[in-house]
Design a protein around this motif. Sequence first.
Motif, PDB file in Angstrom:
ATOM      1  N   ALA A 217      19.413  11.164  -9.193  1.00  0.00           N
ATOM      2  CA  ALA A 217      20.503  10.239  -8.859  1.00  0.00           C
ATOM      3  C   ALA A 217      21.019  10.566  -7.458  1.00  0.00           C
ATOM      4  O   ALA A 217      21.011  11.721  -7.059  1.00  0.00           O
ATOM      5  N   PRO A 218      21.364   9.582  -6.691  1.00  0.00           N
ATOM      6  CA  PRO A 218      21.599   8.186  -7.046  1.00  0.00           C
ATOM      7  C   PRO A 218      20.390   7.273  -6.866  1.00  0.00           C
ATOM      8  O   PRO A 218      20.531   6.060  -6.822  1.00  0.00           O
ATOM      9  N   ILE A 219      19.203   7.826  -6.799  1.00  0.00           N
ATOM     10  CA  ILE A 219      17.991   7.028  -6.592  1.00  0.00           C
ATOM     11  C   ILE A 219      17.294   6.806  -7.926  1.00  0.00           C
ATOM     12  O   ILE A 219      17.209   7.714  -8.756  1.00  0.00           O
ATOM     13  N   ALA A 220      16.774   5.594  -8.143  1.00  0.00           N
ATOM     14  CA  ALA A 220      16.096   5.237  -9.388  1.00  0.00           C
ATOM     15  C   ALA A 220      14.582   5.337  -9.237  1.00  0.00           C
ATOM     16  O   ALA A 220      14.056   5.305  -8.124  1.00  0.00           O
ATOM     17  N   ALA A 221      13.895   5.402 -10.366  1.00  0.00           N
ATOM     18  CA  ALA A 221      12.431   5.429 -10.374  1.00  0.00           C
ATOM     19  C   ALA A 221      11.842   4.039 -10.183  1.00  0.00           C
ATOM     20  O   ALA A 221      10.670   3.897  -9.862  1.00  0.00           O
ATOM     21  N   GLY A 222      12.644   3.002 -10.349  1.00  0.00           N
ATOM     22  CA  GLY A 222      12.166   1.635 -10.168  1.00  0.00           C
ATOM     23  C   GLY A 222      13.286   0.714  -9.741  1.00  0.00           C
ATOM     24  O   GLY A 222      14.470   0.968 -10.021  1.00  0.00           O
ATOM     25  N   TYR A 223      12.918  -0.367  -9.046  1.00  0.00           N
ATOM     26  CA  TYR A 223      13.894  -1.333  -8.555  1.00  0.00           C
ATOM     27  C   TYR A 223      13.334  -2.746  -8.631  1.00  0.00           C
ATOM     28  O   TYR A 223      12.131  -2.956  -8.442  1.00  0.00           O
ATOM     29  N   ASN A 224      14.221  -3.698  -8.874  1.00  0.00           N
ATOM     30  CA  ASN A 224      13.954  -5.114  -8.611  1.00  0.00           C
ATOM     31  C   ASN A 224      14.726  -5.427  -7.349  1.00  0.00           C
ATOM     32  O   ASN A 224      15.932  -5.161  -7.264  1.00  0.00           O
ATOM     33  N   GLY A 225      14.034  -5.965  -6.349  1.00  0.00           N
ATOM     34  CA  GLY A 225      14.666  -6.218  -5.070  1.00  0.00           C
ATOM     35  C   GLY A 225      14.614  -7.673  -4.680  1.00  0.00           C
ATOM     36  O   GLY A 225      13.789  -8.440  -5.178  1.00  0.00           O
TER      37      GLY A 225
ATOM     38  N   ILE B 282       9.666   9.753  -0.254  1.00  0.00           N
ATOM     39  CA  ILE B 282       9.260   9.535  -1.639  1.00  0.00           C
ATOM     40  C   ILE B 282       8.435   8.260  -1.616  1.00  0.00           C
ATOM     41  O   ILE B 282       8.822   7.272  -0.983  1.00  0.00           O
ATOM     42  N   LEU B 283       7.302   8.246  -2.301  1.00  0.00           N
ATOM     43  CA  LEU B 283       6.402   7.096  -2.256  1.00  0.00           C
ATOM     44  C   LEU B 283       6.578   6.213  -3.487  1.00  0.00           C
ATOM     45  O   LEU B 283       6.524   6.691  -4.616  1.00  0.00           O
ATOM     46  N   TYR B 284       6.784   4.924  -3.234  1.00  0.00           N
ATOM     47  CA  TYR B 284       6.849   3.905  -4.283  1.00  0.00           C
ATOM     48  C   TYR B 284       5.678   2.950  -4.108  1.00  0.00           C
ATOM     49  O   TYR B 284       5.146   2.794  -3.015  1.00  0.00           O
ATOM     50  N   ASP B 285       5.285   2.293  -5.202  1.00  0.00           N
ATOM     51  CA  ASP B 285       4.323   1.193  -5.195  1.00  0.00           C
ATOM     52  C   ASP B 285       5.103  -0.069  -5.520  1.00  0.00           C
ATOM     53  O   ASP B 285       6.236   0.003  -5.995  1.00  0.00           O
TER      54      ASP B 285
ATOM     55  N   CYS C  68      10.716 -13.965  -1.540  1.00  0.00           N
ATOM     56  CA  CYS C  68      11.896 -13.177  -1.183  1.00  0.00           C
ATOM     57  C   CYS C  68      12.288 -12.149  -2.236  1.00  0.00           C
ATOM     58  O   CYS C  68      13.372 -11.571  -2.171  1.00  0.00           O
ATOM     59  N   THR C  69      11.430 -11.911  -3.215  1.00  0.00           N
ATOM     60  CA  THR C  69      11.721 -10.909  -4.245  1.00  0.00           C
ATOM     61  C   THR C  69      10.600  -9.879  -4.290  1.00  0.00           C
ATOM     62  O   THR C  69       9.471 -10.145  -3.878  1.00  0.00           O
ATOM     63  N   PHE C  70      10.918  -8.700  -4.807  1.00  0.00           N
ATOM     64  CA  PHE C  70       9.912  -7.646  -4.916  1.00  0.00           C
ATOM     65  C   PHE C  70      10.291  -6.663  -6.013  1.00  0.00           C
ATOM     66  O   PHE C  70      11.439  -6.609  -6.449  1.00  0.00           O
ATOM     67  N   THR C  71       9.311  -5.923  -6.477  1.00  0.00           N
ATOM     68  CA  THR C  71       9.537  -4.863  -7.459  1.00  0.00           C
ATOM     69  C   THR C  71       8.954  -3.570  -6.904  1.00  0.00           C
ATOM     70  O   THR C  71       7.930  -3.580  -6.215  1.00  0.00           O
ATOM     71  N   LEU C  72       9.611  -2.469  -7.204  1.00  0.00           N
ATOM     72  CA  LEU C  72       9.164  -1.151  -6.759  1.00  0.00           C
ATOM     73  C   LEU C  72       9.157  -0.201  -7.945  1.00  0.00           C
ATOM     74  O   LEU C  72      10.052  -0.251  -8.785  1.00  0.00           O
ATOM     75  N   SER C  73       8.159   0.671  -7.988  1.00  0.00           N
ATOM     76  CA  SER C  73       8.125   1.725  -9.002  1.00  0.00           C
ATOM     77  C   SER C  73       7.642   3.009  -8.342  1.00  0.00           C
ATOM     78  O   SER C  73       6.795   2.992  -7.447  1.00  0.00           O
ATOM     79  N   LEU C  74       8.191   4.100  -8.808  1.00  0.00           N
ATOM     80  CA  LEU C  74       7.858   5.414  -8.260  1.00  0.00           C
ATOM     81  C   LEU C  74       6.368   5.662  -8.408  1.00  0.00           C
ATOM     82  O   LEU C  74       5.794   5.463  -9.480  1.00  0.00           O
ATOM     83  N   HIS C  75       5.711   6.080  -7.346  1.00  0.00           N
ATOM     84  CA  HIS C  75       4.264   6.314  -7.364  1.00  0.00           C
ATOM     85  C   HIS C  75       3.922   7.511  -8.251  1.00  0.00           C
ATOM     86  O   HIS C  75       2.995   7.446  -9.059  1.00  0.00           O
ATOM     87  N   ALA C  76       4.630   8.597  -8.093  1.00  0.00           N
ATOM     88  CA  ALA C  76       4.378   9.802  -8.892  1.00  0.00           C
ATOM     89  C   ALA C  76       5.603  10.699  -8.808  1.00  0.00           C
ATOM     90  O   ALA C  76       6.408  10.591  -7.881  1.00  0.00           O
ATOM     91  N   GLY C  77       5.747  11.578  -9.765  1.00  0.00           N
ATOM     92  CA  GLY C  77       6.839  12.543  -9.726  1.00  0.00           C
ATOM     93  C   GLY C  77       8.128  11.983 -10.282  1.00  0.00           C
ATOM     94  O   GLY C  77       8.122  11.062 -11.106  1.00  0.00           O
ATOM     95  N   SER C  78       9.241  12.530  -9.819  1.00  0.00           N
ATOM     96  CA  SER C  78      10.540  12.085 -10.307  1.00  0.00           C
ATOM     97  C   SER C  78      11.535  12.069  -9.157  1.00  0.00           C
ATOM     98  O   SER C  78      11.289  12.642  -8.096  1.00  0.00           O
TER      99      SER C  78
ATOM    100  N   SER D   2       0.842  -1.185   0.000  1.00  0.00           N
ATOM    101  CA  SER D   2       0.000   0.000   0.000  1.00  0.00           C
ATOM    102  C   SER D   2       0.879   1.237   0.000  1.00  0.00           C
ATOM    103  O   SER D   2       0.408   2.336  -0.213  1.00  0.00           O
ATOM    104  N   GLY D   3       2.159   1.037   0.199  1.00  0.00           N
ATOM    105  CA  GLY D   3       3.131   2.116   0.101  1.00  0.00           C
ATOM    106  C   GLY D   3       4.501   1.650   0.528  1.00  0.00           C
ATOM    107  O   GLY D   3       4.629   0.755   1.362  1.00  0.00           O
ATOM    108  N   VAL D   4       5.512   2.221  -0.091  1.00  0.00           N
ATOM    109  CA  VAL D   4       6.896   2.042   0.319  1.00  0.00           C
ATOM    110  C   VAL D   4       7.455   3.447   0.441  1.00  0.00           C
ATOM    111  O   VAL D   4       7.536   4.182  -0.542  1.00  0.00           O
ATOM    112  N   ASN D   5       7.776   3.841   1.646  1.00  0.00           N
ATOM    113  CA  ASN D   5       8.281   5.185   1.902  1.00  0.00           C
ATOM    114  C   ASN D   5       9.803   5.164   1.898  1.00  0.00           C
ATOM    115  O   ASN D   5      10.410   4.408   2.642  1.00  0.00           O
TER     116      ASN D   5
END
Length: 149
Positions: free
Chosen positions: A106-114, A84-87, A93-103, A72-75
């Motif tokens: 660097a060094p932070i990405a808009a999306g991650y595979n975790g 910054i809010l990600y969905d 043991c794996t997860f994916t994250l994408s930026l909820h809104a905005g931009s 429901s959120g990743v802060n």
Amino acid sequence: MSTSNHRHSHHPGRAQAGAALLALSLLSSCGGGAEALIIPLFEFGFSGTTGATKVDMFFVPDTPTSSSGSFSGVNVSINGAPSILYDGTYANCTFTLSLHAGSVAAPIAAGYNGRFLSNDSIELAPTSGAGLPTLTLKRLGTSQRQMGC
């Protein structure tokens, strides 16, 4: 002479045993076992650095006792700035994250595979932004998880 007080005073363990049986039967009716009591996969926040940048991440899963689902959120807080809010979603043991809104910059990405490296550390590989670092974050606090990754 009343026998009810006498009867209860000699068998205090009966009430405890009855309560234990009731709890066991309630667990069994919910699906039959300890899986109803799983400690959430993302039970604490995680923290780490990339270069001189401090990264704090706090996961809020929709169904914290499930082995898969969505957040429901990743802060994410960078150097203590507002979050910054990600969905995202997770499965075991794996997860994916994408930026909820905005931009983000660097060094932070808009999306991650975790993925979990261990019960107490995660690795986040950027899915966007050339040259951005992979983040390794450590759990804040002591893990109570019983399942290994």
